[in-house]
Write a protein that holds these residues in place. Structure first.
Motif, PDB file in Angstrom:
ATOM      1  N   LEU A  32      -3.988  20.542  -3.020  1.00 44.16           N
ATOM      2  CA  LEU A  32      -4.692  20.585  -4.292  1.00 44.16           C
ATOM      3  C   LEU A  32      -3.755  20.971  -5.435  1.00 44.16           C
ATOM      4  N   HIS A  33      -2.465  20.927  -5.191  1.00 44.87           N
ATOM      5  CA  HIS A  33      -1.503  21.292  -6.223  1.00 44.87           C
ATOM      6  C   HIS A  33      -1.628  20.344  -7.414  1.00 44.87           C
ATOM      7  N   PRO A  34      -1.677  20.864  -8.644  1.00 40.86           N
ATOM      8  CA  PRO A  34      -1.850  19.996  -9.815  1.00 40.86           C
ATOM      9  C   PRO A  34      -0.789  18.906  -9.939  1.00 40.86           C
ATOM     10  N   MET A  66     -11.175  21.760   3.457  1.00 41.18           N
ATOM     11  CA  MET A  66     -11.279  20.324   3.726  1.00 41.18           C
ATOM     12  C   MET A  66     -12.285  19.666   2.794  1.00 41.18           C
ATOM     13  N   GLY A  67     -13.368  20.358   2.505  1.00 44.69           N
ATOM     14  CA  GLY A  67     -14.331  19.809   1.562  1.00 44.69           C
ATOM     15  C   GLY A  67     -13.703  19.553   0.203  1.00 44.69           C
ATOM     16  N   GLU A  68     -12.881  20.506  -0.268  1.00 45.47           N
ATOM     17  CA  GLU A  68     -12.181  20.314  -1.540  1.00 45.47           C
ATOM     18  C   GLU A  68     -11.191  19.157  -1.448  1.00 45.47           C
ATOM     19  N   TRP A  69     -10.480  19.052  -0.322  1.00 49.87           N
ATOM     20  CA  TRP A  69      -9.543  17.937  -0.152  1.00 49.87           C
ATOM     21  C   TRP A  69     -10.255  16.595  -0.350  1.00 49.87           C
ATOM     22  N   PHE A  70     -11.365  16.419   0.358  1.00 48.40           N
ATOM     23  CA  PHE A  70     -12.014  15.107   0.340  1.00 48.40           C
ATOM     24  C   PHE A  70     -12.629  14.798  -1.019  1.00 48.40           C
ATOM     25  N   ARG A  71     -13.169  15.787  -1.670  1.00 45.25           N
ATOM     26  CA  ARG A  71     -13.655  15.536  -3.025  1.00 45.25           C
ATOM     27  C   ARG A  71     -12.500  15.119  -3.937  1.00 45.25           C
ATOM     28  N   ASN A  72     -11.356  15.724  -3.703  1.00 39.91           N
ATOM     29  CA  ASN A  72     -10.189  15.385  -4.519  1.00 39.91           C
ATOM     30  C   ASN A  72      -9.678  13.985  -4.201  1.00 39.91           C
ATOM     31  N   TYR A  73      -9.671  13.605  -2.921  1.00 32.69           N
ATOM     32  CA  TYR A  73      -9.261  12.242  -2.558  1.00 32.69           C
ATOM     33  C   TYR A  73     -10.097  11.217  -3.323  1.00 32.69           C
ATOM     34  N   THR A 104      10.963  29.618  -1.788  1.00 36.83           N
ATOM     35  CA  THR A 104       9.685  29.314  -2.424  1.00 36.83           C
ATOM     36  C   THR A 104       9.333  27.858  -2.199  1.00 36.83           C
ATOM     37  N   GLY A 105       8.117  27.478  -2.617  1.00 39.85           N
ATOM     38  CA  GLY A 105       7.680  26.088  -2.454  1.00 39.85           C
ATOM     39  C   GLY A 105       7.520  25.716  -1.002  1.00 39.85           C
ATOM     40  N   GLU A 106       7.000  26.641  -0.196  1.00 36.38           N
ATOM     41  CA  GLU A 106       6.892  26.385   1.223  1.00 36.38           C
ATOM     42  C   GLU A 106       5.919  25.249   1.510  1.00 36.38           C
ATOM     43  N   SER A 107       6.089  24.639   2.655  1.00 36.67           N
ATOM     44  CA  SER A 107       5.304  23.473   3.029  1.00 36.67           C
ATOM     45  C   SER A 107       3.818  23.806   3.097  1.00 36.67           C
ATOM     46  N   CYS A 108       2.980  22.771   2.894  1.00 41.50           N
ATOM     47  CA  CYS A 108       1.535  22.954   3.024  1.00 41.50           C
ATOM     48  C   CYS A 108       1.141  23.326   4.445  1.00 41.50           C
ATOM     49  N   LEU A 109       2.066  23.189   5.404  1.00 41.27           N
ATOM     50  CA  LEU A 109       1.757  23.495   6.799  1.00 41.27           C
ATOM     51  C   LEU A 109       1.917  24.975   7.124  1.00 41.27           C
ATOM     52  N   VAL A 110       2.650  25.705   6.287  1.00 38.17           N
ATOM     53  CA  VAL A 110       3.074  27.040   6.668  1.00 38.17           C
ATOM     54  C   VAL A 110       2.294  28.085   5.896  1.00 38.17           C
ATOM     55  N   ARG A 111       1.632  28.959   6.591  1.00 33.28           N
ATOM     56  CA  ARG A 111       0.873  30.008   5.919  1.00 33.28           C
ATOM     57  C   ARG A 111       1.760  31.199   5.562  1.00 33.28           C
ATOM     58  N   ILE A 169       0.862  -1.188   0.000  1.00 38.47           N
ATOM     59  CA  ILE A 169       0.000   0.000   0.000  1.00 38.47           C
ATOM     60  C   ILE A 169       0.897   1.236   0.000  1.00 38.47           C
ATOM     61  N   ILE A 170       0.643   2.149  -0.923  1.00 42.18           N
ATOM     62  CA  ILE A 170       1.391   3.403  -0.984  1.00 42.18           C
ATOM     63  C   ILE A 170       0.544   4.503  -0.335  1.00 42.18           C
ATOM     64  N   MET A 171       1.138   5.209   0.625  1.00 35.92           N
ATOM     65  CA  MET A 171       0.437   6.289   1.323  1.00 35.92           C
ATOM     66  C   MET A 171       1.093   7.619   0.962  1.00 35.92           C
ATOM     67  N   ILE A 172       0.405   8.425   0.141  1.00 36.43           N
ATOM     68  CA  ILE A 172       0.923   9.714  -0.285  1.00 36.43           C
ATOM     69  C   ILE A 172       0.953  10.669   0.910  1.00 36.43           C
ATOM     70  N   ALA A 173       2.118  11.239   1.192  1.00 34.39           N
ATOM     71  CA  ALA A 173       2.277  12.157   2.330  1.00 34.39           C
ATOM     72  C   ALA A 173       2.931  13.440   1.834  1.00 34.39           C
ATOM     73  N   PRO A 174       2.146  14.392   1.321  1.00 33.63           N
ATOM     74  CA  PRO A 174       2.695  15.574   0.641  1.00 33.63           C
ATOM     75  C   PRO A 174       3.108  16.696   1.590  1.00 33.63           C
ATOM     76  N   LEU A 175       3.981  16.385   2.517  1.00 32.70           N
ATOM     77  CA  LEU A 175       4.385  17.371   3.516  1.00 32.70           C
ATOM     78  C   LEU A 175       4.960  18.630   2.888  1.00 32.70           C
ATOM     79  N   ARG A 176       5.736  18.476   1.819  1.00 33.17           N
ATOM     80  CA  ARG A 176       6.434  19.620   1.246  1.00 33.17           C
ATOM     81  C   ARG A 176       5.677  20.273   0.095  1.00 33.17           C
ATOM     82  N   SER A 177       4.478  19.811  -0.170  1.00 34.86           N
ATOM     83  CA  SER A 177       3.672  20.439  -1.211  1.00 34.86           C
ATOM     84  C   SER A 177       3.121  21.765  -0.707  1.00 34.86           C
TER      85      SER A 177
END
Length: 782
Positions: free
Chosen positions: A398-400, A433-440, A704-711, A386-394
Motif C-alpha cells: 500500500l506504499h504511495p 488483504m482486504g485493503e490490498w484487493f480494494r487497492n488493486y 531501511t526500505g526492507e522488503s514487504c516480506l520481512v516484518r 501485459i505488465i505484471m507489477i511485482a513489488p518484492l522490495r516495497s
C-alpha cells in the motif's frame, strides 16, 4: 453432435412455457428439489454438452446427492422425454431453457466474459454463463459452485478436513435471480478451468485426484498465462557456446546478488550476461515464442520475464548503455543506480512486434520487478504486452509510491496490468488483504496472483481462502468473511473463540501472547475429543500459532544471550513442526521453510544452535597478539566519523561482491547495506597490502526500505573474524557471539598482521544483511 427429437423439442417448449408463465408470480411456491431424502428434480444438460458443462452438471449432481442423501439424475436434452412433465428441473449450461438468458446488474457484470446467472423460472432453476462471450462455460461452472456455496457447501482448508457439506434431506428454492462475475480476469491461477480439468483426467499429470476442491474457490485465468523467469530457457549454455560473439560485451549483473551454479535455471545459471539490443538475440526470442505459440494454441500470454536478478548493466555495448541512460534512480532499490525499464521494454516490444502479424491476439507477459519495476521514461509499451507489477522490495503493497508506478505504466501505454503479490508464509492478515484487493481494483489491475509458500497450509489457510473470495469481490466485508470461515469450520459455539484468535493473531494487540493461548485452550476444551473433526481443526491452528510464536521467543532468548533457553525453544519448535507433519500430512507443513519472515526457522536452528554452543565453549586457535606497531590506530576502511588524520584510504575491496555492492560496506551509511544469499555468509576484505589489524567493527540490522516480506530485519547470531596473508589460508582470530540486536558490534583487540580479513556470519533467518564494516589498525613499518 446429436440433434433433438421433435418430441423432445415439444417437451422443452411445454416446460419453458410453464416456466415463463409462473416465473414472476409473487405468490410462487418454493421449488422443492428434494423432499425427505428423495430427489424431486433432475439435472438437465445440453444435448451436446461441452467438457466443462458436463463437469458442471456432474459437480451439481455429486454435491446435491451428498447434501440430500439421494441421487440426482443427469439428463441430456435429447433424452428429456424420459422425465415427467412438470417435474422440477435444474438446467445447467446452454440448454433450450437458457436460450436468450442475459446477464443482469451493472455493465461490467453484464459484459463480463465469465459472468453467470442463477434464476428460477417456474419449475426450472437455470444456471448458465454469459452466452454473449467466449467463456460461457467458465461462467456456468462458476455458477454451479456459487449455487452450492449458497447451500452451505465450502472448502476452507486445502484438505478434506476443511470440507463442509451440510445435510439437507429437504431442499427448497425460493425466488432467485442472481448475476455475478469475477472482478479480475486472472485470479490466483495461471490456467483456465478447462486446462486444470485436463490435468485431473486420464493422462493428466494429476490423474485421479479430486479437482472439484481445487476450483471451488473459482480461481483460474480467463486465458492461460505463464508466470516464470524465462531468459535462461532461451539463452542456454549451448547458445553461449555456439555464438560467443553475441556476448562479447556482456557480463553478470553489476549490482545485487550474483548468479550461482547451484541455483535453479530460472534464476540465471552461472552466466547471466545478455545484450538485449543485439538483433540475433531478439530474433532468438522471437523464434522461441513463435514455436511456443504454434505448439500451444491455448496459450494466451507467454512469459518473457527476465531471470531473477537485477536486469541492468549486463552489457557495455553503446545501444544497451543508451537505453540504460534513460532510467532514473529505481524506487525501493538501493543497490543499483538506475532503472533498466527502458532497456527492458524496448527489448520486449521488439519481440512482440516480431510476433504480432502471426499472433495478433496473443500476449507477452513480463514482470515490473527489482530494477525494472519503475515505468520507462521514454519507451511506450506495445499493446500486446501485459505488465505484471511485482513489488518484492516495497516496504508494503500500500506504499504511495506504488500508485505512481502504476499510473506511470499506464501513461506509457500499458493497457493490461497484472499484480504479483507476496503472502508466502505470513500468518493471517485478513484486514490487510482486504485493503490490498480494494487497492488493486482502484488501480485498475486486471489480474492478481499471490505467491504462497507451498506446503505450509497451517499458516496460509485463512489467507488463501480469503483471497479466493476477494478475487471475485474486492469490496467484500472482511469481517463477515472471517465470520463465515470460523462459523463454518468450527460451528456456532467454538467459532466466536476462533474468530477472536484469528483477529488477535492478525492485529497482535497488547497481551496477545497471554490471550491467544487461553482462547485456544478454551476452544480445545469445547471441541472435546481431539481426534474429532472439530478437535483436529482447532489443534491445527494451535500448532501453527505455537510454531510461529516460537521464532519470536527464540529471537528474544538470543538477545539475552540465553543459549539454554534458545535450545529449549528450538526443541519445542521441532516437536510442533513434527506434529504438524505427522498429524496433517502432505499439506500443513511438508518442507523446511527457512523463509524471510522466520516462520520455518526450526530445522536450521536445530543445526545452528549446537554449533553455536560449541563455538562459545571453544578457544580461538589462531595466531596470538603481536606487539603493537608504532604509530596511531587508523581507520583502514576510511569510513569512520573521525578526523582525516585518523583515517587512511587503503583501497579496500570485497572480491566476493561487485564493486558497487562492496563499496556499500565502506560508504559510511548504515541505512543501505548488503544482503546475504543464505543463512551462512562469507565476506572477504582485501586491504591490498599487509597491515597490523587492531580491531573490527560490524554494523547489522539497520538497512531501511526492507522488503514487504520481512516484518523485522534479521541479523547474524554470530560473526567469526578470520585473517590471511595470501587470501587462501585463513585463521580465526575472534568471534562475536551471539547477538540479534541491531547496530555496531566490536571485536576484541586483535593485533595481528594480515592483508585479508574474512567475516563468516550465520543467521537463523534465510537472509540477513551487513550494513557497514570498519577495520582499525596500523601500517606495517617499512
Amino acid at each position: 453432435m446429436r440433434n433433438l427429437s421433435v418430441w423432445a423439442l415439444i417437451w422443452i417448449w411445454m416446460l419453458l412455457t410453464a416456466a415463463l408463465t409462473t416465473g414472476h408470480s409473487a405468490e410462487a411456491a418454493p421449488l422443492i428439489l428434494a423432499e425427505e431424502g428423495s430427489a424431486n428434480a433432475f439435472i438437465l444438460a445440453p444435448a451436446s454438452p461441452s467438457t466443462l458443462e458436463t463437469f458442471a452438471a456432474e459437480q451439481m449432481a455429486r454435491y446435491l446427492t451428498s447434501i440430500c442423501g439421494c441421487t440426482f439424475e443427469i439428463v441430456e436434452e435429447a433424452d428429456a422425454l424420459k422425465t415427467s412433465y412438470g417435474q422440477p428441473v435444474i438446467s445447467i449450461g446452454r440448454t433450450a431453457l437458457a436460450k436468450g438468458l442475459t446477464m443482469r446488474g451493472p455493465a461490467w457484470k453484464r459484459n463480463n466474459r465469465e459472468a453467470f446467472r442463477i434464476v428460477r423460472r417456474g419449475n426450472a432453476l437455470i444456471i448458465c454463463g454469459n452466452q454473449k462471450g467466449d467463456l460461457c462455460d467458465n461462467g456456468t461452472l462458476w455458477g454451479v459452485y456459487a449455487f452450492l456455496a449458497m447451500q452451505g457447501v465450502g472448502s476452507y482448508l486445502p484438505d478434506p478436513l476443511g470440507r463442509i457439506i451440510p445435510s439437507k434431506p429437504t431442499l427448497t428454492i425460493d425466488e432467485i435471480d442472481f448475476t455475478d462475475a469475477p472482478a479480475f480476469e486472472m485470479r490466483g491461477g495461471d490456467n483456465t478451468p478447462a486446462n486444470y480439468l485436463k490435468r485431473f483426467r486420464p493422462g493428466g499429470d494429476h490423474e485421479g485426484e479430486d479437482t472439484s476442491w481445487l476450483m471451488f474457490g473459482r480461481g483460474a485465468a480467463a486465458g492461460r498465462v505463464e508466470l516464470y523467469h524465462v531468459y535462461q530457457y532461451v539463452v542456454t549454455p549451448e547458445v553461449r557456446k555456439e555464438h560467443p560473439e553475441w556476448f562479447e560485451h556482456t557480463h553478470n549483473p553489476r549490482y545485487g546478488p550474483q548468479p550461482s551454479p547451484g541455483i535453479d535455471i530460472g534464476y540465471g545459471l552461472p552466466e547471466a550476461g545478455i545484450c538485449l539490443t543485439r538483433p540475433e538475440i531478439r530474433n532468438l526470442f522471437i523464434e522461441y515464442f513463435r514455436k511456443r505459440f504454434r505448439e500451444n494454441p491455448d496459450l494466451y500470454a507467454a512469459t518473457i520475464c527476465p531471470d531473477d536478478y537485477h536486469l541492468g548493466d549486463r552489457c557495455e555495448c553503446p545501444e544497451c548503455q543508451r537505453l540504460m541512460a534513460m532510467g532514473g534512480p529505481p524506487t525501493f532499490i538501493d543497490d543499483c543506480p538506475r532503472s533498466s525499464s527502458d532497456l527492458h521494454i524496448d527489448f520486449v516490444n521488439a519481440v512482440a512486434k516480431g510476433l504480432e502479424k502471426e499472433f495478433p491476439d496473443r500476449k507477452l507477459i513480463t514482470y515490473a520487478y527489482l530494477d525494472y519495476m519503475d515505468p520507462p521514461t521514454q519507451t511506450r509499451v506495445h499493446p500486446n504486452v501485459i505488465i505484471m507489477i511485482a513489488p518484492l522490495r516495497s516496504p508494503d503493497e500500500l506504499h504511495p509510491a506504488l500508485d505512481e508506478i502504476v499510473r506511470g505504466w499506464q501513461r506509457m501505454g500499458a493497457k493490461n496490468l497484472y499484480w504479483y503479490g507476496y503472502v508466502l508464509t505470513r500468518p493471517p492478515i485478513p484486514h490487510l488483504m482486504g485493503e490490498w484487493f480494494r487497492n488493486y481494483k482502484r488501480l485498475g489491475i486486471a489480474g492478481v496472483y499471490l505467491e504462497f509458500t507451498p506446503g505450509v497450509g497451517a499458516f496460509s489457510a485463512l489467507n488463501r481462502w480469503l483471497s479466493s473470495k476477494l478475487m471475485w469481490d474486492p469490496g467484500a466485508d472482511v469481517g463477515k468473511l472471517i465470520d463465515e470461515f470460523c462459523m463454518q469450520l468450527f460451528g456456532p459455539e467454538i467459532g466466536p473463540l476462533m474468530r477472536r484468535f484469528f483477529v488477535a493473531w492478525d492485529v497482535n494487540p497488547p497481551f496477545a501472547q497471554e490471550d491467544i493461548p487461553r482462547l485456544l485452550s478454551a476452544a480445545e476444551t469445547m471441541a472435546g475429543d481431539p481426534e474429532s473433526v472439530l478437535g483436529r481443526r482447532v489443534r491445527l491452528f494451535k500448532l501453527a500459532y505455537e510454531l510461529w510464536q516460537s521464532s519470536y521467543d527464540l529471537d528474544e532468548a538470543l538477545k539475552l544471550n540465553d543459549i539454554r533457553k534458545a535450545h529449549e525453544i528450538v526443541k519445542a519448535g521441532l516437536e510442533v513442526a513434527e506434529s504438524l507433519r505427522r498429524e496433517y500430512p502432505g499439506w500443513a507443513l511438508n518442507q523446511n521453510v527457512a523463509m524471510l519472515n522466520r516462520t520455518g526457522w526450526c530445522e536450521y536452528s536445530a543445526s545452528v544452535l549446537p554449533a553455536l554452543e560449541a563455538l562459545i565453549n571453544s578457544e580461538i586457535a589462531g595466531p596470538g597478539p603481536e606487539t603493537p606497531a608504532p604509530g596511531p590506530v587508523l581507520c583502514l576502511t576510511n569510513n569512520a566519523d573521525v578526523p582525516n588524520a585518523d583515517r587512511i584510504d587503503t583501497g579496500v575491496t570485497v572480491p566476493s561482491l561487485s564493486g558497487e555492492e562492496g563499496n556499500k560496506l565502506f560508504d559510511g551509511k548504515t541505512e543501505a547495506g548488503v544482503g546475504s544469499g543464505g543463512p551462512r555468509w562469507t565476506i572477504d576484505l582485501d586491504l591490498q597490502k599487509e597491515y597490523q589489524i587492531e580491531s573490527v567493527e560490524v554494523c547489522t540490522g539497520m538497512t531501511t526500505g526492507e522488503s514487504c516480506l520481512v516484518r523485522f530485519q534479521s541479523v547474524p547470531i554470530y560473526i567469526e573474524i578470520q585473517v590471511s596473508n595470501d587470501g587462501k589460508d585463513f585463521k580465526p582470530v575472534d568471534r562475536i557471539l551471539p547477538r540479534t540486536l541491531r547496530g555496531f558490534v566490536h571485536s576484541g583487540n586483535l593485533l595481528v598482521t594480515a592483508r585479508y580479513v574474512r567475516l563468516v556470519t550465520a543467521s537463523l533467518n534465510y537472509l540477513h544483511e551487513v550494513d557497514e564494516v570498519r577495520l582499525w589498525g596500523r601500517p606495517k613499518p617499512e
